[in-house]
Scaffold this motif. Structure first.
Motif, PDB file in Angstrom:
ATOM      1  N   THR A  69       0.889  -0.933   0.290  1.00  0.00           N
ATOM      2  CA  THR A  69       0.556   0.019   0.221  1.00  0.00           C
ATOM      3  C   THR A  69       0.733   1.312  -0.170  1.00  0.00           C
ATOM      4  N   LYS A  70       0.548   2.100  -0.691  1.00  0.00           N
ATOM      5  CA  LYS A  70       0.748   3.179  -0.638  1.00  0.00           C
ATOM      6  C   LYS A  70       0.686   4.279   0.813  1.00  0.00           C
ATOM      7  N   ALA A  71      -0.236   3.867   2.196  1.00  0.00           N
ATOM      8  CA  ALA A  71      -0.063   4.167   3.321  1.00  0.00           C
ATOM      9  C   ALA A  71       1.143   4.120   3.529  1.00  0.00           C
ATOM     10  N   SER A  72       1.579   4.846   4.797  1.00  0.00           N
ATOM     11  CA  SER A  72       2.589   4.685   5.300  1.00  0.00           C
ATOM     12  C   SER A  72       2.700   3.444   6.691  1.00  0.00           C
ATOM     13  N   SER A 100      10.073  -1.738   0.568  1.00  0.00           N
ATOM     14  CA  SER A 100      11.401  -2.111  -0.128  1.00  0.00           C
ATOM     15  C   SER A 100      11.522  -1.743  -1.372  1.00  0.00           C
ATOM     16  N   ASP A 101      12.756  -1.444  -2.288  1.00  0.00           N
ATOM     17  CA  ASP A 101      12.788  -0.451  -3.287  1.00  0.00           C
ATOM     18  C   ASP A 101      12.044  -1.497  -5.095  1.00  0.00           C
ATOM     19  N   LYS A 102      12.283  -2.618  -3.816  1.00  0.00           N
ATOM     20  CA  LYS A 102      11.390  -4.433  -5.139  1.00  0.00           C
ATOM     21  C   LYS A 102      10.213  -4.350  -4.802  1.00  0.00           C
ATOM     22  N   ASP A 103       9.520  -3.810  -3.659  1.00  0.00           N
ATOM     23  CA  ASP A 103       8.089  -3.117  -3.760  1.00  0.00           C
ATOM     24  C   ASP A 103       7.725  -2.227  -4.530  1.00  0.00           C
ATOM     25  N   ARG A 104       8.522  -1.209  -4.552  1.00  0.00           N
ATOM     26  CA  ARG A 104       7.933   0.220  -5.064  1.00  0.00           C
ATOM     27  C   ARG A 104       8.101   0.111  -6.835  1.00  0.00           C
ATOM     28  N   LEU A 105       8.564  -1.390  -7.248  1.00  0.00           N
ATOM     29  CA  LEU A 105       8.469  -1.631  -8.604  1.00  0.00           C
ATOM     30  C   LEU A 105       7.211  -1.980  -9.004  1.00  0.00           C
ATOM     31  N   ARG A 106       6.277  -2.825  -8.009  1.00  0.00           N
ATOM     32  CA  ARG A 106       5.486  -3.400  -8.363  1.00  0.00           C
ATOM     33  C   ARG A 106       4.418  -2.266  -8.081  1.00  0.00           C
ATOM     34  N   LEU A 107       5.236  -0.932  -6.875  1.00  0.00           N
ATOM     35  CA  LEU A 107       3.529  -0.210  -6.694  1.00  0.00           C
ATOM     36  C   LEU A 107       4.392   1.123  -7.163  1.00  0.00           C
ATOM     37  N   ALA A 108       4.484   1.600  -7.408  1.00  0.00           N
ATOM     38  CA  ALA A 108       4.827   2.921  -7.444  1.00  0.00           C
ATOM     39  C   ALA A 108       4.631   3.558  -5.955  1.00  0.00           C
ATOM     40  N   GLY A 109       4.616   4.328  -5.476  1.00  0.00           N
ATOM     41  CA  GLY A 109       4.797   4.863  -4.064  1.00  0.00           C
ATOM     42  C   GLY A 109       4.529   3.643  -3.129  1.00  0.00           C
TER      43      GLY A 109
END
Length: 287
Positions: free
Chosen positions: A206-209, A265-274
């Protein structure tokens, strides 16, 4: 018949209810299709992929998924699978067994490994030359890269097979979180010679913190207790046994309903931007 069990180790459980079992079958078939295994078997046994899917569904409806997570699968269940798939497909058992052997041969015929073995035989007991060492390093790197790619292919297939299974998750779902993988089956795992019964589990991004996700679940699950496995991770657990430590007692943790939250992680952000948060939901299956 090994073709039937190649992916059930990831999806099978004797404890699945009908909805869970249907999702397990869907995941298995999606994974087999994405990884090219369905096409290989279809061509080998001479049955179309659509018909092959129907055969698998009929077979598991008749025999059940069985306890394929066990080190010793039930002989009775294995016999049911073998006879049922022959009956529903009209393909002789010998043909299925030959396709099993063909699959084993394909896995064993690894050109990179053959090249590495030939190089090692040529070097023998002497030290490799600089050129030989470079060639060996390049072969090992290519094998590692292939392994990473194959693992990613399997993960992508599991994600594709998980979609649409949110209704099976019996704990609240964070709004607008994206489902990654849902394994809706109870199973077993062994750590340090101790066996644990584990719960179904799902991962979300999720994009939530992390703080927002934690606040949501503390409100939704007010009786759950907070445990911090690390400085940037938190587990919200239905109960915390005396002396419990998540990292040390991971097998026990997977048997307790809880939410595990960590930064993306950076890898997670490749799947969901932000993306800011990756979290896991371990839940009791519906009756």
């Amino acid at each position: 018949m090994k073709i039937l069990t190649v992916l059930l180790v990831l999806t099978g459980s004797a404890l699945a209810n009908p909805a869970q079992q249907e999702q397990q079958i869907n995941m298995m078939l999606t994974m087999m299709e994405r990884m090219g295994e369905l096409e290989r078997i279809s061509q080998c046994v001479g049955v179309s992929q659509d018909r092959l899917k129907r055969v698998y569904r009929q077979t598991f409806a008749e025999c059940g998924m069985g306890d394929m997570m066990s080190d010793e699968p039930s002989p009775a269940h294995q016999a049911c699978l073998e006879s049922s798939i022959v009956e529903h497909s009209g393909v002789a058992q010998e043909r299925w067994e030959a396709c099993d052997r063909d699959g084993d041969t394909e896995q064993q015929d690894d050109p990179l490994m053959a090249e590495l073995d030939a190089l090692s035989d040529r070097i023998g007991d002497r030290d490799p030359t600089a050129a030989e060492q470079q060639q060996m390093d390049q072969l090992i790197e290519r094998m590692q890269q292939r392994g990473v790619a194959e693992m990613q292919q399997m993960v992508d297939a599991m994600i594709a097979g998980s979609q649409g299974s949110e209704s099976l998750i019996t704990l609240p779902l964070y709004p607008e979180a994206e489902l990654l993988i849902n394994i809706p089956a109870q199973s077993e795992m062994e750590i340090a010679e101790q066996r644990y019964e584990t719960l179904p589990g799902a991962s979300f991004i999720t994009k939530a913190s992390p703080a927002q996700v934690l606040a949501y679940y503390r409100q939704q699950l007010p009786t759950f207790q907070m445990h911090r496995p690390g400085s940037d991770t938190v587990a919200l657990m239905q109960n915390i046994p005396p002396g419990f430590d998540y990292n040390r007692n991971m097998g026990q943790a997977f048997s307790i309903p809880h939410i595990y939250i960590q930064p993306a992680s950076d890898k997670d952000r490749l799947r969901l931007a932000g993306a800011q948060t990756l979290f896991f939901v371990y839940y009791q299956p519906a009756d």
